[in-house]
Design an enzyme around this catalytic site. Structure first.
Site, PDB file in Angstrom:
ATOM      1  CD  GLN A  89      29.387  21.317 -10.371  1.00 16.20           C
ATOM      2  OE1 GLN A  89      29.263  22.463  -9.953  1.00 16.20           O
ATOM      3  NE2 GLN A  89      29.217  21.006 -11.641  1.00 16.20           N
ATOM      4  CG  HIS A 123      20.643  29.030 -13.270  1.00 22.72           C
ATOM      5  ND1 HIS A 123      21.903  28.700 -12.818  1.00 22.72           N
ATOM      6  CD2 HIS A 123      20.263  28.011 -14.077  1.00 22.72           C
ATOM      7  CE1 HIS A 123      22.268  27.551 -13.343  1.00 22.72           C
ATOM      8  NE2 HIS A 123      21.286  27.107 -14.108  1.00 22.72           N
ATOM      9  CB  THR A 128      -2.316  -3.483  -0.649  1.00 25.61           C
ATOM     10  OG1 THR A 128      -3.626  -3.170  -1.086  1.00 25.61           O
ATOM     11  CG2 THR A 128      -1.568  -4.222  -1.739  1.00 25.61           C
ATOM     12  CE  LYS A 134      -4.254  -0.092   0.622  1.00 25.47           C
ATOM     13  NZ  LYS A 134      -5.078  -0.693  -0.445  1.00 25.47           N
ATOM     14  NE  ARG A 148      27.496  30.865  -8.779  1.00 22.53           N
ATOM     15  CZ  ARG A 148      27.468  29.703  -9.399  1.00 22.53           C
ATOM     16  NH1 ARG A 148      27.028  29.617 -10.646  1.00 22.53           N
ATOM     17  NH2 ARG A 148      27.892  28.604  -8.813  1.00 22.53           N
TER      18      ARG A 148
HETATM   19  O1  LIG Z   1      28.102  26.007  -9.807  1.00 20.49           O
HETATM   20  C1  LIG Z   1      27.930  25.830 -11.026  1.00 20.49           C
HETATM   21  N1  LIG Z   1      28.288  24.645 -11.580  1.00 20.49           N
HETATM   22  C2  LIG Z   1      28.121  24.386 -12.912  1.00 20.49           C
HETATM   23  O2  LIG Z   1      28.478  23.266 -13.413  1.00 20.49           O
HETATM   24  C3  LIG Z   1      27.564  25.408 -13.708  1.00 20.49           C
HETATM   25  N2  LIG Z   1      27.249  25.480 -15.038  1.00 20.49           N
HETATM   26  C4  LIG Z   1      26.690  26.696 -15.238  1.00 20.49           C
HETATM   27  O3  LIG Z   1      26.251  27.123 -16.356  1.00 20.49           O
HETATM   28  N3  LIG Z   1      26.648  27.406 -14.064  1.00 20.49           N
HETATM   29  C5  LIG Z   1      27.195  26.622 -13.098  1.00 20.49           C
HETATM   30  N4  LIG Z   1      27.381  26.805 -11.767  1.00 20.49           N
END
Ligand SMILES: O=c1[nH]c(=O)c2[nH]c(=O)[nH]c2[nH]1
Length: 303
Positions: free
Chosen positions: A224, A252, A62, A17, A181
């Site tokens: 990353q 973004h 279930t 379930k 940014r």
């Molecule tokens: O932190 C980011 N990693 C990316 O891989 C990436 N690619 C992108 O266009 N902007 C960013 N910013």
């Protein structure tokens, strides 16, 4: 027994379930505690005949799985840590029914805050706390048990302390390099525990706090890098965690060009785009982590 028909046979399967919504009110004092969860119970077992010939004699309905979730919340005096509830349910289903060999119990938890009134925190009135959800998936096969926990929808933003530059440029590159940014994301994290005997509430609170701290304190050259810093902080502090996986949209925020209005824009006015977004996913793991086994079996996945 294996049933084959013209070289066709039943493959992996499980059933149960989905999304049993359960709210438990602990009301032994006038100050109530609520626990709001969404349980998906699935079982694996002797299920060839139900698929091949519709013999239901080993098919725990279930509906019964759903009722068991509610009944156990009462019998066990509440839910407790979702990992413990999932483990106890999995053990109940596998131990009590000889035709059930394995179980997958997935639970989401929605958190509520006590409403703050002029007289103080209210005894029994609550407000939903954001979109963030705590999650767990317990898999049990025979005597083997695995716990994967996490959260979804932890939305974070920093208004500076993030740069992105030094990337390869091709004829299709238009992205300007930036030293300042906005960095914003909704963190989904899932981590694999080693063993099943832990203070899961304590680990959860600490992992969440470490992720927030690393997000805030890492001067980011890429999302990353921020992700990896979060994972490293968690693994350094938590020997009971073997690996942690993240999925983080790069939400973004584009600087709006105000020059047509004879205005400058020193990183003040942004367009918050909802799509497309960057999709950054990675696992951070220990070199010597024990084998994952079936821990990730049927866990909604990324990477
Ligand atoms: O932190 C980011 N990693 C990316 O891989 C990436 N690619 C992108 O266009 N902007 C960013 N910013």
């Amino acid at each position: 027994m294996e049933f084959t028909l013209m070289g066709i046979k039943l493959g992996d399967n499980q059933y149960g379930k989905a999304e049993v919504r359960l709210v438990h009110v602990k009301r032994d004092t006038p100050v109530h505690q609520i626990k709001d969860v969404n349980v998906t119970s699935q079982l694996r077992g002797d299920l060839e005949e139900v698929h091949t010939v519709g013999d239901n004699s080993k098919c725990l309905p279930t509906d019964t799985q759903k009722n068991t979730v509610y009944a156990k919340a009462r019998e066990w005096g509440g839910v407790g840590a979702i990992e413990d509830f999932a483990l106890r349910l999995a053990r109940h289903f596998v131990d009590e029914h000889e035709y059930v060999y394995g179980a997958r119990q997935e639970i989401q938890e929605y958190s509520w805050d006590r409403i703050a009134t002029a007289k103080g925190p209210h005894d029994h009135a609550f407000s939903r706390n954001g979109a963030e959800t705590r999650t767990t998936v317990v898999n049990k096969d025979g005597d083997k048990e695995w716990v994967v926990s996490g959260f979804e929808g932890l939305t974070v933003l920093k208004s500076t302390g993030s740069e992105f530059h030094g990337y390869p440029k091709t004829r299709y590159t238009t992205l300007p390099e930036t030293n300042d940014r906005i960095l914003a994301t909704d963190v989904t994290a899932r981590w694999r525990y080693v063993g099943t005997e832990h203070d899961f509430d304590k680990s959860y609170a600490s992992v969440r706090a470490l992720c927030l701290e690393a997000f805030a304190e890492t001067h980011s050259l890429a999302l990353q890098q921020t992700l990896y810093a979060m994972g490293t902080a968690v693994l350094e502090a938590h020997p009971e965690i073997a690996e942690i996986r993240f999925s983080m949209p790069n939400k973004h925020h584009f600087l709006v060009d105000l020059s047509s209005f004879d205005l400058d824009n020193p990183n003040e006015v942004f367009f918050a785009a909802d799509r497309p977004y960057g999709k950054i996913e990675a696992t951070v793991e220990r070199d010597d982590a024990p084998e994952a086994g079936d821990a990730w079996k049927a866990v909604p996945g990324f990477v």
